[in-house]
Design a protein around this motif. Structure first.
Motif, PDB file in Angstrom:
ATOM      1  N   ALA A  41      -7.762  -0.631   5.842  1.00  0.00           N
ATOM      2  CA  ALA A  41      -7.807   0.773   5.449  1.00  0.00           C
ATOM      3  C   ALA A  41      -7.751   0.944   3.940  1.00  0.00           C
ATOM      4  O   ALA A  41      -7.920   2.048   3.444  1.00  0.00           O
ATOM      5  CB  ALA A  41      -6.645   1.518   6.095  1.00  0.00           C
ATOM      6  N   GLY A  42      -7.483  -0.164   3.219  1.00  0.00           N
ATOM      7  CA  GLY A  42      -7.419  -0.062   1.767  1.00  0.00           C
ATOM      8  C   GLY A  42      -6.044   0.355   1.285  1.00  0.00           C
ATOM      9  O   GLY A  42      -5.885   0.870   0.190  1.00  0.00           O
ATOM     10  N   LEU A  43      -5.035   0.149   2.122  1.00  0.00           N
ATOM     11  CA  LEU A  43      -3.679   0.534   1.748  1.00  0.00           C
ATOM     12  C   LEU A  43      -2.905  -0.616   1.123  1.00  0.00           C
ATOM     13  O   LEU A  43      -1.726  -0.478   0.830  1.00  0.00           O
ATOM     14  CB  LEU A  43      -2.931   1.051   2.978  1.00  0.00           C
ATOM     15  CG  LEU A  43      -3.458   2.382   3.502  1.00  0.00           C
ATOM     16  CD1 LEU A  43      -2.815   2.727   4.828  1.00  0.00           C
ATOM     17  CD2 LEU A  43      -3.222   3.475   2.490  1.00  0.00           C
ATOM     18  N   ALA A  44      -3.597  -1.751   0.942  1.00  0.00           N
ATOM     19  CA  ALA A  44      -2.934  -2.882   0.299  1.00  0.00           C
ATOM     20  C   ALA A  44      -3.704  -3.235  -0.958  1.00  0.00           C
ATOM     21  O   ALA A  44      -4.938  -3.239  -0.957  1.00  0.00           O
ATOM     22  CB  ALA A  44      -2.906  -4.073   1.255  1.00  0.00           C
ATOM     23  N   ALA A  45      -2.959  -3.522  -2.024  1.00  0.00           N
ATOM     24  CA  ALA A  45      -3.616  -3.966  -3.256  1.00  0.00           C
ATOM     25  C   ALA A  45      -4.200  -5.344  -3.013  1.00  0.00           C
ATOM     26  O   ALA A  45      -3.608  -6.162  -2.324  1.00  0.00           O
ATOM     27  CB  ALA A  45      -2.606  -4.015  -4.396  1.00  0.00           C
ATOM     28  N   MET A  46      -5.419  -5.580  -3.554  1.00  0.00           N
ATOM     29  CA  MET A  46      -6.085  -6.849  -3.311  1.00  0.00           C
ATOM     30  C   MET A  46      -6.334  -7.556  -4.641  1.00  0.00           C
ATOM     31  O   MET A  46      -6.473  -6.920  -5.685  1.00  0.00           O
ATOM     32  CB  MET A  46      -7.420  -6.618  -2.592  1.00  0.00           C
ATOM     33  CG  MET A  46      -7.318  -5.828  -1.315  1.00  0.00           C
ATOM     34  SD  MET A  46      -6.280  -6.596  -0.068  1.00  0.00           S
ATOM     35  CE  MET A  46      -7.470  -7.678   0.682  1.00  0.00           C
ATOM     36  N   VAL A  47      -6.374  -8.882  -4.529  1.00  0.00           N
ATOM     37  CA  VAL A  47      -6.632  -9.671  -5.725  1.00  0.00           C
ATOM     38  C   VAL A  47      -7.683 -10.722  -5.373  1.00  0.00           C
ATOM     39  O   VAL A  47      -7.753 -11.176  -4.248  1.00  0.00           O
ATOM     40  CB  VAL A  47      -5.338 -10.306  -6.254  1.00  0.00           C
ATOM     41  CG1 VAL A  47      -4.779 -11.306  -5.256  1.00  0.00           C
ATOM     42  CG2 VAL A  47      -5.554 -10.960  -7.609  1.00  0.00           C
ATOM     43  N   GLY A  48      -8.547 -11.039  -6.351  1.00  0.00           N
ATOM     44  CA  GLY A  48      -9.559 -12.046  -6.080  1.00  0.00           C
ATOM     45  C   GLY A  48     -10.651 -12.011  -7.138  1.00  0.00           C
ATOM     46  O   GLY A  48     -10.618 -11.183  -8.062  1.00  0.00           O
TER      47      GLY A  48
END
Lengths: 129, 252
Positions: free
Chosen positions: B108-115
């Protein structure tokens, strides 16, 4: 009279010399048995003073009374009835009664003895008819 | 016979004397023993002997109580063990649910992502407007951003944000006056689009000759493209609201 007193002293001495442990469960019954024994001895003394002493009755009474007193108390406990208390009261009354009679007999005998001595009688005590 | 009568009398007298002596000895012995025992009991147990029966009864009662309580302890321990096993199972289930929830939050896009990914920086054109020129030719429009974001999605972006505003399923990119509205946030240039995903594929899509960046560059907008190995796309900070839509099949 010295022999019975000596016997009592010997018994007391033996009691102090030999420590016999009575199991906790029967301490109550032996207490009643001892009351019965004291009662029988006083009864015997009274009978002796009143001149109706009978040795077999005395001896058998001593053992039978102590035994049955203990037995009845134990049975009472088994039944859940406090015969212990009944025996305690009965023997107490009898002991007091016997002590009273013995005292009366002794006093009477003493007075009679005195009067007999005044009369110059050789015999003393209650052996004379 | 006088002598024998005398001896008989003395014998008789001594007989009851002897009997009395013996029985008194017995009674004395018994009495002393009893007294000593009673004293002993009082000293050792600190209770009078006539209360022994009552105390014994109480002792038995308490022992029964204790046995019952011990049994209770055993059953309670068993129950506790059951509960602990149950809790462990529940915790496993809970862990499953938590993992599922975490996955859904990521989706849902409720977590910050890294990459690894790309950063595209777009800005209004610095060219001065001459009289008669259409100002639209030097101003970035929301459609330009939309095109870039669409290109990124189409070429394998997994998480995209414009100026740290996460693009989620309900995000719209709109024009509000001279600014651009993304989610519920107004933005002004420069616009910085961060995308995590397949770097080569995204770059190729953006840089193609008739791609969105080529068009923008053609109009003289300053476009910067940079690669990053550890880009961070923040979590969506807004809310999801479903006032009219309900799921066709309610989750059990």
């Amino acid at each position: 009279m010295w022999l019975p007193i000596a016997g009592l002293l010997v018994g007391i001495l033996l009691g102090f010399l030999f420590s016999v442990e009575i199991p906790l469960g029967i301490v109550k019954y032996t207490a009643i048995a001892i009351l019965a024994a004291i009662d029988t001895i006083l009864g015997g003394l009274r009978a002796r003073l009143e001149d109706r002493f009978d040795l077999p009755i005395f001896v058998s009474g001593f053992f039978a009374n102590t035994f049955f007193a203990a037995l009845l108390t134990a049975i009472g406990d088994l039944l859940g009835v406090d015969i212990y208390l009944g025996a305690l009261i009965a023997f107490s009354i009898r002991i007091f009664g016997n002590v009273g009679f013995i005292r009366r007999d002794l006093v009477e005998g003493y007075w009679r003895g005195l009067t007999r001595q005044e009369r110059g009688s050789v015999f003393s005590g209650r052996q004379s008819p | 016979m006088v002598l024998s009568e005398r001896t008989l009398r003395t014998f008789r007298v001594s007989r009851w004397h002897v009997a009395f002596a013996l029985l008194l000895a017995t009674a004395g012995f018994l009495a002393v023993t009893q007294i000593r025992n009673a004293v002993l009991i009082r000293q050792q147990l600190n209770v009078p002997p006539d209360r022994l029966q009552e105390l014994a009864f109480r002792l038995r009662q308490q022992e029964r109580n204790r046995a019952a309580l011990e049994e209770q302890i055993f059953t309670l321990r068993d129950q506790l063990g059951d509960y602990e096993r149950g809790v462990a199972q529940d915790q496993e289930k809970l862990e499953d649910l938590r993992r599922g929830l975490e996955r859904l939050r990521i989706l849902a896009g409720l977590a910050a992502m890294v990459g690894p990914g790309l950063v595209v920086e777009l800005d209004d054109s610095p060219q001065p407007l001459r009289p008669g020129d259409d100002p639209n030719t030097v101003i970035l429009h929301y459609t330009d951003l939309q095109v870039v974001v669409n290109d990124l999605w189409a070429s394998g972006a997994e998480a995209v944000a414009i100026n740290d505003e996460r693009i989620v399923s309900t995000t719209g990119i709109n024009c509000v006056g001279t600014t651009i509205l993304c989610n519920t946030k107004r933005m002004a240039p420069p616009y910085r689009v961060t995308a995590i995903g397949d770097v080569e594929s995204m770059q190729a899509a953006l840089e193609r000759s008739d791609g969105s960046l080529a068009t923008l560059r053609g109009f003289g907008f300053p476009v910067k493209l940079a690669r990053g190995s550890r880009l961070v796309v923040p979590a969506y900070r807004g809310s999801f609201r479903f006032s009219h839509a309900t799921p066709v099949e309610l989750p059990k």
